[in-house]
Enzyme design. Structure first.
Site, PDB file in Angstrom:
ATOM      1  N   ASP A  98      25.507  24.977  62.051  1.00 25.39           N
ATOM      2  CA  ASP A  98      25.748  25.734  63.217  1.00 25.39           C
ATOM      3  C   ASP A  98      27.143  25.104  63.682  1.00 25.39           C
ATOM      4  O   ASP A  98      27.807  25.593  64.349  1.00 25.39           O
ATOM      5  CB  ASP A  98      24.251  25.061  64.141  1.00 25.39           C
ATOM      6  CG  ASP A  98      24.893  23.847  64.278  1.00 25.39           C
ATOM      7  OD1 ASP A  98      26.404  23.363  63.710  1.00 25.39           O
ATOM      8  OD2 ASP A  98      24.079  23.256  64.672  1.00 25.39           O
TER       9      ASP A  98
ATOM     10  N   ASP B 134      15.656  20.106  57.475  1.00 28.14           N
ATOM     11  CA  ASP B 134      16.912  21.190  57.718  1.00 28.14           C
ATOM     12  C   ASP B 134      18.067  21.632  56.649  1.00 28.14           C
ATOM     13  O   ASP B 134      18.651  20.771  58.037  1.00 28.14           O
ATOM     14  CB  ASP B 134      17.083  21.343  59.152  1.00 28.14           C
ATOM     15  CG  ASP B 134      17.351  22.890  59.950  1.00 28.14           C
ATOM     16  OD1 ASP B 134      17.094  23.877  59.230  1.00 28.14           O
ATOM     17  OD2 ASP B 134      17.855  22.670  60.953  1.00 28.14           O
TER      18      ASP B 134
END
Length: 491
Positions: A270, A395
């Site tokens: 991100d 993740d």
């Protein structure tokens, strides 16, 4: 550090872990005439040489004594000793007898008790003080069970099924890192050929490449079904010594009393400043960067690009491998927000070959891509948390893996990042109508295009298409480990 509940009492060739004191060291397994750890050729001249497809050459006792370099496009090679001095030339392996595997290499991260019976082959780790069970792995280091110290039974990870009785484990043989037939770093082999010749065999060797695919959310999935597995040809690629990466596989040590369990891997990037770079969250700061992720900064109080500031994730924290360590890779990851105190902790994820969201009538299974990474291990170090990350989920930071809940990548100069949850691989899944045979090429093409102006980010994206074989949400067993220096140096 907690003391082991079982202490080392004897050093007599092999370290003996004491359960009941014994005056004699444990005896090892009976050795066959030729000790062979996978399919190989046998050359009998002035001495017996066992030649492996990956270029290793051992003696009859399994000791590494040299390597073989094949002439390009042929089955003919030259055997050299470990100093590079030729010892046998014009060796045509196509004319040699073949040997089948008769000896197991055990992957261990510390002293273990070794139990073999008609139910399986078990490696039992000592427990931390106060623990009620011991971690049990299979020969490849996969976490498969626990030894219940109250009953001395080895119990499956479902917590119910008894696999076998451990009995008096103090009477069992003990394996240590460095002992013969425990996993050692693979040699770096120099060859004039890019490939070794093929051993004709009806049995496939382990898968060659693989790739991690997941998202910062469980919404990313791989739904394709395939009965075909992408198995590695027995023409193993010969390693080159020209890489600039550090050579040799780090010794991964299971952390006494650390967390264990099972789950799945997702993926994200991100561009935001990591949770573990925020001053009030930890004193062990993960690196943060400005200048499109290239310039490190130690201004831990500065704001994230995702909240109007300048700080972002560093592209140096892409996944990576090291020479001599083919089936182990290293990466950084986010863990559940409920694990907010986990900055700088490390875990070993061992992929099971199954996919989180790939099912048939018989239950969860994998497609050809998740099956291709079965047994591979990813060592991760935690740098972030995610409100959409669940227990057992890791993740993984992979450029092009999907921005997830936040997006700080708009100013990076990259191309489109694909699906919010799942990124470029999720795009490939949908574009191919979930034809798993097309994922690797599709993702490779997208990585090269989207990150054409950022070679570092492109390398990280290609890790998903290469080492992780475009595997979507692969399931794993995990165990907490001591952080290796190769990760700490990039943290």
């Amino acid at each position: 550090m907690k003391n082991l509940i079982f202490k080392s009492l004897m050093l007599a060739g092999a370290l003996t872990l004491a359960w009941n004191c014994s005056d004699e060291p444990p005896s090892g397994p009976k050795q066959p005439e030729y000790l062979v750890t996978s399919e190989a050729w046998l050359l009998q001249t002035d001495a017996d040489y066992i030649i492996y497809p990956d270029g290793r050459v051992t003696n009859a006792q399994g000791d590494l004594i040299g390597t073989i370099s094949f002439l390009e496009g042929t089955s003919i090679g030259v055997i050299s000793d470990l100093q590079g001095t030729p010892i046998s030339g014009n060796v045509d392996v196509a004319t040699l007898a073949k040997l089948e595997k008769n000896t197991t290499i055990y992957t261990i991260a510390g002293p273990v008790w070794h139990l073999i019976d008609n139910t399986g082959d078990y490696l039992i780790y000592p427990a931390a003080e106060g623990a009620t069970s011991c971690v049990v792995t299979d020969p490849d280091g996969n976490y498969i069970a626990n030894l219940d110290l109250a009953t001395m039974n080895i119990i499956s990870l479902d917590g119910v099924t008894v696999l076998t009785a451990g009995g008096d484990i103090g009477a069992l043989p003990v394996l240590n890192p460095g002992d013969k037939f425990t996993k050692q770093p693979d040699p770096v082999i120099v060859s004039s050929s890019s490939e070794a010749p093929i051993i004709e065999s009806s049995s496939a060797l382990p898968p060659s490449s693989s790739s991690v695919a997941s998202s910062s959310s469980v919404q990313s999935s791989s739904s394709a079904k395939s009965s075909s597995s992408s198995a590695k040809s027995s023409s193993s690629s010969v390693k080159s010594s020209s890489s600039s990466k550090p050579a040799g596989c780090p010794n991964i040590q299971v952390k006494n009393g650390g967390r264990t369990g099972s789950g799945w891997a997702t993926r994200y990037w991100d561009c935001c400043k990591p949770h573990c770079s925020v001053s009030q969250n930890t004193s062990y700061h993960s690196r943060q960067c400005t200048n499109k992720g290239k310039t490190e900064s130690t201004d831990w109080g500065a704001q994230s690009i995702c909240s109007g500031g300048q700080m972002m994730a560093c592209t140096s924290q892409i996944p990576f491998t090291v020479d001599g360590c083919d089936d182990i890779a290293f990466a950084f990851a986010a863990v559940p927000a409920s694990d907010g105190g986990s900055c700088g902790k490390c875990y070993q994820l061992t992929f099971t070959g199954k996919g989180k969201y790939i099912e048939n009538g018989n239950g969860t299974k994998g497609d050809m891509n998740t099956e291709a990474i079965k047994g591979k291990k990813l060592i991760i170090m935690t740098t972030n948390i995610g409100g959409d990350v669940q227990q057992g989920q890791f993740d993984i930071m992979i450029p092009g893996g999907g921005v997830g809940m936040f997006n700080g990548c708009n100013g990076m100069g990259w191309g489109g990042q694909g699906e919010q949850y799942g990124g470029l691989l999720s795009d490939c899944e949908k574009e191919s109508k979930y034809n798993a045979t097309k994922y690797v090429k599709c993702l490779t093409d997208k990585c090269n295009s989207v990150f054409s102006n950022d070679s570092q980010a492109k390398e990280g994206c290609l890790f998903l298409a290469g080492w992780m074989h475009a595997a979507g949400n692969p399931m794993h067993n995990y165990v907490e480990v001591e952080c290796p220096e190769v990760l700490k140096n990039k943290y």
